[in-house]
Design an enzyme around this catalytic site. Structure first.
Site, PDB file in Angstrom:
ATOM      1  N   ASP A  27     -11.521   9.128  31.797  1.00 16.88           N
ATOM      2  CA  ASP A  27     -12.423  10.219  31.454  1.00 16.88           C
ATOM      3  C   ASP A  27     -12.571  11.057  32.722  1.00 16.88           C
ATOM      4  O   ASP A  27     -13.262  10.656  33.657  1.00 16.88           O
ATOM      5  CB  ASP A  27     -13.773   9.656  30.997  1.00 16.88           C
ATOM      6  CG  ASP A  27     -14.837  10.732  30.791  1.00 16.88           C
ATOM      7  OD1 ASP A  27     -14.517  11.942  30.923  1.00 16.88           O
ATOM      8  OD2 ASP A  27     -15.996  10.360  30.504  1.00 16.88           O
ATOM      9  N   LYS A  93     -13.616  20.537  37.532  1.00 17.87           N
ATOM     10  CA  LYS A  93     -13.182  20.713  36.143  1.00 17.87           C
ATOM     11  C   LYS A  93     -13.484  22.123  35.628  1.00 17.87           C
ATOM     12  O   LYS A  93     -12.749  22.661  34.806  1.00 17.87           O
ATOM     13  CB  LYS A  93     -13.883  19.669  35.274  1.00 17.87           C
ATOM     14  CG  LYS A  93     -13.347  19.548  33.864  1.00 17.87           C
ATOM     15  CD  LYS A  93     -14.009  18.360  33.190  1.00 17.87           C
ATOM     16  CE  LYS A  93     -13.586  18.200  31.752  1.00 17.87           C
ATOM     17  NZ  LYS A  93     -14.203  16.985  31.164  1.00 17.87           N
ATOM     18  N   GLU A 192     -12.305  14.487  23.946  1.00 16.88           N
ATOM     19  CA  GLU A 192     -13.418  13.594  24.286  1.00 16.88           C
ATOM     20  C   GLU A 192     -14.165  13.051  23.062  1.00 16.88           C
ATOM     21  O   GLU A 192     -14.406  11.836  22.977  1.00 16.88           O
ATOM     22  CB  GLU A 192     -14.366  14.296  25.270  1.00 16.88           C
ATOM     23  CG  GLU A 192     -13.731  14.392  26.662  1.00 16.88           C
ATOM     24  CD  GLU A 192     -14.364  15.438  27.564  1.00 16.88           C
ATOM     25  OE1 GLU A 192     -15.418  15.995  27.189  1.00 16.88           O
ATOM     26  OE2 GLU A 192     -13.812  15.702  28.641  1.00 16.88           O
ATOM     27  N   ASP A 214     -22.949  14.946  22.242  1.00 13.64           N
ATOM     28  CA  ASP A 214     -22.621  14.696  23.650  1.00 13.64           C
ATOM     29  C   ASP A 214     -23.498  15.548  24.553  1.00 13.64           C
ATOM     30  O   ASP A 214     -23.275  16.746  24.702  1.00 13.64           O
ATOM     31  CB  ASP A 214     -21.125  15.019  23.858  1.00 13.64           C
ATOM     32  CG  ASP A 214     -20.659  14.777  25.297  1.00 13.64           C
ATOM     33  OD1 ASP A 214     -21.509  14.494  26.178  1.00 13.64           O
ATOM     34  OD2 ASP A 214     -19.447  14.882  25.544  1.00 13.64           O
TER      35      ASP A 214
END
Lengths: 635, 160
Positions: A27, A93, A192, A214
């Site tokens: 991840d 990211k 994800e 999430d």
């Protein structure tokens, strides 16, 4: 993976190989990264890779703090961030697949950027060294790989790496490249939310509609997936990229700072204290922070409005899906907050699944997939059917958007729509491709512009240009425009090389809700204006060609109505334009009938039928006609 | 005209074909570009696009009925009755007035929804009893008007 504990037979080289290498799930997160693996018992686990924790902060420090030329990753790097803000890359990211020209790039950070024509973001660190986001991400992946190897005592060569469902092709390619740089064969990039669902064992045996809620440190994502017979169909995606646990900390810090000075140092301390208090209050009812007594109800009151913001995206996604969900999965550290869990339970009308650590669930799912992909029987592999996260369309008359592919359409997908020319003898047509949910072009994101030329000169409305959108399985859009009579065509591939980020998508989605009424008004005004101009043109043309059918007072009445309608078009009151259209319609109705009769008479006498076109219908009939035309299915 | 029922391997008809979801998944697993060797991906993408489109069409009651009638040769130029056109203009006017005066729109929407459902039921009746398909096509063409009307009302409701 099961091979891990197999005993290798002497001479069986493939068995030996299997015994000494492993495939992991990674991840690669904005704030933290994790690595997971499926061991001999078939259960996935996250590996402790940073000072005893499974969470490796996604922070990379270059140079001085760790010695010249060195690279430090994780907690150690995070500790250096305050002293070396420019040499320590945090949240890399957010830069993946971004252009250096993107204004967002500059806004995001304290970093120094290298000048260059390449278009890719490049950071200047440690006395002139230049690194790009792919290289920085590769350092994180390399740290995960080597630390996993130390823990396992075997080599790690293969990995499944997770990416947000929204990542475009460029961002996915960049992630894959980072894996390669880190010495990993990337078996698959896994979305994800899908990974989270896999971690819950939602594989071939399970079926139903699942929501993945999430809520991380700084972002919120909602995905709704349908799972049946090993096929994951993404039904809807949404979220809010500026909402997360960090906002909870700030809200609580406000309370802690009440009646105290707001110096930068104190604010920072209050935020740190708030973060700790928030975590303690997931277990305790009362705690102490910053010299103050803080209760759970106090925290919950402070963060309530923030939590409720997630409801907007959830309700929208549920509406898009139009079905009840069978289960809700919690992902992200912020879903530990009891108030969040209660809100989710309330929102979906059921208790969410939360047996798996929400920080680890994505990495564990990736580990499951890595295991499936390297297992002997690949038919266990699940298939993911993804969707286009935002609508794709074209600019039409008056700056309006005609959507060809709607948000949440399963990809690959295509759509064709026919357009026509607006002016007589028009030989070129500008094709402007946009992305977004808003009604007006200026509120959507412009993806590409090109011109189709070589249209044969014909009266307005006669040329037929078919515009086709094709979105492939990677989400890349190609647009083709083709004039139907001559076959002249032009096409373009819209490469989202610096594609939309989550933030942009969210901003655009939220804005489309906030501005829905504004858009409707603007659309009505433009619609009515275009309509009015068309009618004025048609009436003027008929008065010119068939003026002999009019009595002088009728002509005057029509001309007055035309002038008033033109006046209304110059203004911005769509009701006024509409009522003037109706007036012109009324005063020209008899005339229109006479023109029509003449047209029929001529047609019967053998005149060309196209002299009698719909431009000679009464405006009212035209309107009904075009209302029906407009609703024609693009397919 | 591509037969989308045939593409999915399900029988033609007005109602949702039984087993369509299973067929779609079965074919997706075979056709999806992710599931084929690299050399076949371009072809697979084309097939998958057609499959996605067929599935979307056949899962929607109105699009499915339209496609069914198209396959039977009833499509394109449908003559709408003047009464219906007049009705659409009146409905629209009523909606604009209600919007302008800030009146709730639920009652208007309910009546249009009812008309829509009745119309679709009529189409079903005709199609399943092998009746006048031309009449069915005309009734079906009305669905677009109803959909557009309801979109507009829902757009307004979503803001609240």
């Amino acid at each position: 993976m099961p091979a891990l504990f197999q005993i290798s037979e002497p001479g069986a080289s493939h068995a030996k190989e299997a015994c000494t290498t492993a495939a992991v799930g990674i991840d690669l997160g904005t704030t933290n990264s994790l690595v997971g693996i499926v061991l001999g018992d078939g259960k996935p686990r996250a590996l402790a890779v940073d000072e005893g924790s499974t969470l490796l902060p996604s922070v990379v420090h270059y140079g001085e703090g760790g010695g010249p030329g060195s690279v430090v990753v994780g907690r150690a790097a995070r500790r250096l961030a305050a002293d070396f803000p420019r040499d320590t890359i945090v949240s890399v990211k957010r830069f993946m697949g971004r252009s250096s020209a993107d204004p967002e790039t500059k806004r995001l950070s304290p970093y120094r950027f290298a000048e260059g024509a390449s278009g890719v973001v490049r950071f200047v660190v440690d006395g002139g060294r230049i690194v790009n986001p792919v290289e920085v991400s590769a350092e994180i992946l390399r740290a995960l790989r080597t630390r996993a190897e130390e823990r396992l005592g075997i080599k790690v060569h293969q990995a499944v790496i997770t990416v947000p469902a929204y990542f475009d092709d460029a961002q996915r390619q960049a992630t894959k490249e980072a894996g390669r740089l880190a010495g990993l064969e990337v078996l698959r990039l896994l979305n994800e939310p899908t990974a989270a669902a896999l971690a819950y064992g939602l594989d071939k045996r399970s079926r139903g509609m699942f929501a993945v809620y999430d809520l991380g440190g700084g972002t919120f994502d909602i995905s709704i997936l349908q799972l049946q017979e090993g096929v994951f169909e993404v039904k809807a995606v949404g979220g809010d990229s500026a909402l997360g646990g960090d906002d909870f900390d700030r809200a609580l810090a406000e309370i802690l700072l009440q009646g105290r000075e707001h110096t930068p140092r104190l604010v920072r301390e209050a935020i740190d204290a708030a973060k700790q208090a928030k975590e303690e209050l997931t277990r305790a009812e009362v705690t102490e922070a910053f010299g103050k007594r803080v209760t759970r109800p106090q925290l919950e009151e402070a963060i309530r409005p923030l939590i409720e913001k997630t409801g907007l995206a959830v309700r929208r996604a549920l509406k898009d899906v139009g079905q009840k969900v069978d289960g809700v999965i919690l992902v992200g550290g912020s879903t530990r907050v009891p108030a969040v869990r209660r809100y989710v339970a309330e929102l979906f009308g059921m208790e969410p699944l939360a047996d798996i650590d929400p920080d680890e669930v994505v990495a564990l799912g990736a580990a499951v997939q890595a295991n499936l992909l390297t297992a002997e029987s690949p038919q266990h592999d699940v298939l993911l059917l993804d969707v286009a996260p935002l609508s794709l369309g074209l600019e039409t008359m008056g700056g309006l958007v005609e959507k060809l592919i709607l948000r949440n359409t399963t990809i690959p997908a295509n759509a064709t729509q026919e357009f026509t020319t607006f002016a007589d003898a028009q030989t070129g047509m500008d094709i402007h491709v946009v992305q977004g949910e808003r009604e007006l072009v200026k509120d959507c994101r412009s993806l590409a512009k090109f011109t189709l030329s070589g249209i044969p000169p014909l009266p307005a409305g006669f040329a037929r240009v078919a515009v086709t959108f094709q979105v492939d399985a990677d989400g890349i859009l190609s647009v083709t425009a083709k004039e139907q009579l001559t076959g002249v065509s032009q096409s373009i591939t819209v490469k989202p090389s610096h594609g939309l980020t989550d933030e942009e998508i969210e901003r655009m989605l939220l804005a489309s809700i906030e501005h829905a009424e504004e858009d409707v008004q603007a659309r009505l005004l433009i619609d009515n204006r275009v309509e009015a101009q068309r009618i004025v043109k048609a009436v003027e043309k008929q008065v010119e060609n068939n003026g002999d059918l009019l009595e002088p007072h009728e002509r005057e009445e029509i001309e007055n109505a035309v002038a008033d309608l033109k006046g209304a078009v110059a203004g911005s009151d769509h009701h006024k334009i509409k009522s003037e259209i109706e007036r012109l319609d009324k005063v020209s109705a008899d005339f229109a009938k006479r023109v029509m009769d003449r047209g029929i008479e001529r047609a019967l006498k053998g005149h060309a039928v196209d002299e009698f076109d719909k431009g000679e219908l009464s405006p009212h009939a035209q309107k009904a006609y075009s209302a029906l035309q407009d609703t024609e299915d693009p397919a | 005209m591509l037969d989308k029922f045939a593409l999915l391997g399900v029988p033609q008809g007005f109602d949702e074909p039984p087993g369509i979801d299973e067929k779609f998944r079965e074919l997706s697993r075979k056709m999806h570009p992710d599931r084929v060797p690299p050399k076949q991906r371009v072809k697979a993408a084309g097939q998958m696009t057609a499959l996605n489109d067929a599935y979307k069409t056949l899962k929607d009651p109105v699009r499915r009925a339209e496609h069914f009638l198209t396959l039977k040769g009833f499509s394109g130029e449908v003559k709408m009755s003047p009464e219906f056109l007049q009705q659409t203009l009146d409905d629209r006017e009523e909606l604009d007035e209600a919007k302008a005066s800030g009146k709730p729109l639920q009652d208007l929407a309910r009546s249009v929804r009812e008309k829509r459902d009745q119309t679709l039921a009529q189409v079903r009746e005709i199609v399943t009893k092998n009746g006048d398909l031309e009449k069915a096509a005309e009734l079906l063409a009305r669905m677009k008007y109803y959909a557009r009307y309801l979109d507009e009302v829902e757009g307004r409701e979503a803001e609240v």
